[in-house]
Write an enzyme that holds these catalytic residues in place. Structure first.
Site, mmCIF file in Angstrom:
data_model
loop_
_atom_site.group_PDB
_atom_site.id
_atom_site.type_symbol
_atom_site.label_atom_id
_atom_site.label_comp_id
_atom_site.label_asym_id
_atom_site.label_seq_id
_atom_site.Cartn_x
_atom_site.Cartn_y
_atom_site.Cartn_z
ATOM 1 N N TYR A 290 0.835 -1.205 0.000
ATOM 2 C CA TYR A 290 0.000 0.000 0.000
ATOM 3 C C TYR A 290 0.867 1.252 0.000
ATOM 4 C CZ TYR A 290 -4.165 2.789 0.992
ATOM 5 O OH TYR A 290 -5.207 3.679 0.934
ATOM 6 N N TYR A 340 -5.425 5.163 -7.832
ATOM 7 C CA TYR A 340 -5.767 5.016 -6.424
ATOM 8 C C TYR A 340 -7.200 4.529 -6.305
ATOM 9 C CZ TYR A 340 -6.360 6.333 -1.473
ATOM 10 O OH TYR A 340 -6.602 6.336 -0.130
#
Ligand SMILES: [Zn+2]
Lengths: 386, 138
Positions: A290, A340
Site C-alpha cells: 500500500y 488510487y
C-alpha cells in the site's frame, strides 16, 4: 489468534474499469461494471453471486445498490465497511469468513470511487472541526498528505531516512507503470524530476503522494473447490491478517496517541500474517504494498520483517525492488502511478501476476505474492499463491 | 481585515473546558483522579485504569517537538494561501501527552527534533483562542 482458512478460498475473478480523472459516471455504475467484469472473468453468471463486501468513505454506494443494478437474485450477505484503505484486504478476508460460515457461496468484493472528480480524499476534510478533528484542523492539519508527512518526519529523525530513498520508490513505480496499460501516469520520471517536484508539505514532494482516481475494482471470492471448476487459474488466499496496535485513534486521521510514527500497523499484524500462511518474508516472490505515499512502503517492509526496523530506506536502494530485483514491488505502478482505487487495485495486480497475465511486467515464475492495505494505525494484508 | 475563515473547534461536552481554558490563556489537560495519568485529547474514561473520574488541571505549558511538518501547498487554497509556509507540530508536553499545535516565532528551517517549546495563545475570534508554541530561548 490468526486467520485459519489457509488455501481454502480463492480469487476466481477480477474486474476493473478505466482509471481516469473524470469518469463522467456515477460511482454505482463504476462499481457495477467492475463487478460484472469479475463475474465474467470467472466464467460465472450474475445469478451465481450471493454475497458482497465493500468499503467506502461515505463516497460510494452500498452493496445492495450494485446487487440491484446488476440483477443479483438474492444477496444473502452484503456488508459495507466504513473505512479507509486499511480495509482493501479486510473485505476479501471477510468474504472468506462469510463463505466458511455458510452465509454465502460466491462473494464480490469491490471498491468504487470518483476519487478525483467527486469526493477527493487527499484534498482535505470537513472544515467544521467536530469531535477528534477539533484537535487538528484548527491548526491547519487537515489533509492526508499532511498527516502522513508528520509520520515520515519521525522516520527521518530516528533513522536518517532521506528524500533520495523516497524518490527511488517513486521512480521505480513509475517505471513499472510504463508497462501497464491501466496506469494513469506512465511517462518515466528521473530522480531529478522527483527532487524538483513541488514541495507540498515538508517532507513530502508532489511525487511522494499518490494519484486521485475515478474508477472501480472488484474481485470474486469463492471456495477452492468451486474455483477449480471456474474459467481462470485459481489464486489461493494462503495467509491473511487485519489489525493494528494500541491507540489506533478515533478516526483514520487521528494518530496523536499512536506509540511510534516510524512504525505502522504492519508491525502489529506481522506475526498473525506469517503464522496464518506458514510462510516467511523469504517466500515472497513479488509484493503489492500500500503506497498512498512513498513513505508508507518503508514502514510496511520493516514491520513485516523484510528488513530491520529503520533499514527500509537502505533496503529499497540499489534496484532491490525493481521488476528484476530480489523483491519486485508494486509491479503495476502502485497507487503512486497506476491509480488510487484505495488499495484494491493491488489485489487485481497480484492476481494477474499469479495467473501469468501481467504482460510486459510479468515477474517470471511468480508463485507467492503479498498484498497489503493501509498506511497508518490499522491495516490488512494477504498472502496469495497460485 | 477579513473575517477569520479557518476551521474552528466545535465545543462538545468533553472539550468545552479545554477551549474555555484556552480563552483564559490556560492550557488544561484531563488528569485521571484514580491513577493520576494525564490524557489528551480529553476522553471520559482512562485508558490505563478505566476510571471515569477525572479533573481538569493546568499543564506547565512546556514540552518538546516530537515531529513537525511545513505546509507549503495551501489546502483549501483560498483559506491558507496567505498562511503558507506554516508549521504544524506534534508537541510532547512535559506531562507525557502529545498535542497538535502550530510553531510560531520560528522559521521553518530552524525547527529541530526535540526542540524545547512553550505555549502561547492566539485569540483568533472573540470566542475561540488557539494554543500555539514558540521556541524556548537559550
Ligand atoms: Zn487512570
Amino acid at each position: 489468534m490468526a486467520w485459519a482458512l489457509k488455501d481454502k478460498y480463492a480469487i476466481a475473478g477480477i474486474g476493473w474499469t478505466d482509471f481516469s480523472k473524470n469518469s463522467g459516471r456515477t460511482v454505482r455504475s463504476l462499481a457495477s461494471e467492475a463487478c460484472l467484469k469479475a463475474v465474467a472473468d470467472a466464467g460465472l453468471k450474475v445469478s451465481d453471486i450471493d454475497g458482497f463486501v465493500s468499503f467506502n468513505f461515505n463516497d460510494s454506494v452500498p452493496a445492495m445498490a450494485v446487487a440491484t443494478e446488476i440483477g443479483v437474485p438474492q444477496a444473502m450477505y452484503a456488508v459495507d465497511f466504513l473505512s479507509g484503505g486499511n480495509a482493501a484486504n479486510l473485505i476479501t478476508l471477510t468474504a472468506t469468513a462469510a463463505i466458511e460460515a455458510g452465509l454465502a457461496k460466491n462473494v464480490l468484493c469491490y471498491r468504487a470511487m470518483n476519487g478525483r472528480s467527486g469526493f477527493r480524499l487527499g484534498g482535505g476534510r470537513d472544515m467544521a472541526a467536530h469531535g477528534i478533528t477539533q484537535w487538528t484542523a484548527p491548526f491547519g492539519w487537515i489533509t492526508y498528505p499532511q498527516a502522513m508527512a508528520m509520520w515520515c518526519r519521525r522516520h527521518m529523525i530516528e533513522y536518517g531516512t532521506t528524500a533520495e530513498q523516497l524518490g527511488e520508490i517513486a521512480v521505480q513505480f513509475r517505471k513499472n507503470a510504463g508497462l501497464n496499460e491501466r496506469a494513469m501516469q506512465r511517462a518515466p520520471i528521473t530522480m531529478d524530476d522527483y527532487m524538483n517536484s513541488r514541495m507540498i508539505v515538508e517532507p513530502f514532494r508532489m511525487l511522494d503522494i499518490c494519484l486521485e482516481t475515478d474508477g472501480a475494482c472488484a474481485v470474486l471470492i469463492t471456495s477452492k473447490d468451486r474455483a477449480k471448476d471456474m474459467k481462470q487459474k485459481p489464486v489461493y488466499i494462503t495467509g491473511g491478517a487485519y489489525g493494528g496496535g494500541p491507540n489506533q485513534g478515533e478516526d483514520w486521521f487521528d494518530a496523536v496517541r499512536w506509540p511510534d510514527h516510524s512504525h505502522n500497523y504492519a508491525k502489529y499484524i506481522a506475526k498473525d500474517l506469517w503464522e496464518s500462511s506458514g510462510l516467511t518474508p523469504k517466500d515472497i516472490d513479488v509484493a503489492q504494498i500500500y503506497d498512498c505515499f512513498t513513505y508508507s512502503i518503508l514502514m510496511q517492509l520493516e514491520g513485516l520483517g523484510f528488513c530491520k526496523e529503520g533499514e527500509g530506506g537502505s533496503f529499497i536502494e540499489g534496484g532491490r525492488i525493481a521488476l528484476d530485483g530480489e523483491l519486485p514491488l508494486n509491479t503495476a505502478g502502485g497507487l503512486l502511478s497506476e491509480g488510487y482505487i484505495h488499495g484494491l487495485n493491488h489485489v487485481i495486480e497480484a492476481t494477474q501476476q499469479l495467473r501469468g497475465q501481467a504482460g510486459a511486467r510479468q515477474i517470471k515464475d511468480a508463485e507467492v505474492c503479498l498484498t497489503t492495505a493501509g498506511a497508518m494505525t490499522c491495516g490488512s494484508a494477504m498472502i496469495l499463491r497460485n | 481585515m477579513n473575517a477569520y475563515n479557518k476551521p474552528l473547534p466545535y465545543l462538545d461536552p468533553e472539550s468545552r473546558p479545554f477551549w474555555e481554558g484556552a480563552k483564559a490563556h490556560k492550557l488544561l489537560l484531563v488528569q485521571c483522579r484514580s491513577c493520576k495519568t494525564h490524557r489528551f485529547p480529553p476522553t471520559t474514561f482512562c485508558a490505563k485504569c478505566s476510571s471515569g473520574d477525572y479533573d481538569w488541571v493546568e499543564a506547565k505549558g512546556t514540552g518538546k517537538i516530537f515531529s513537525w511538518i511545513v505546509v507549503r501547498h495551501p489546502v483549501p487554497k483560498e483559506v491558507y494561501a496567505a498562511e503558507v509556509p506554516y508549521i504544524v507540530a506534534l508537541v510532547a508536553l512535559d506531562e507525557g501527552v502529545r498535542m497538535t499545535s502550530n510553531i510560531i516565532d520560528c522559521k521553518p528551517e530552524d525547527v529541530t527534533a526535540d526542540m524545547r517549546v512553550s505555549v502561547t495563545f492566539r485569540d483568533v475570534t472573540p470566542e475561540i483562542t488557539l494554543p500555539a508554541f514558540k521556541p524556548v530561548k537559550g
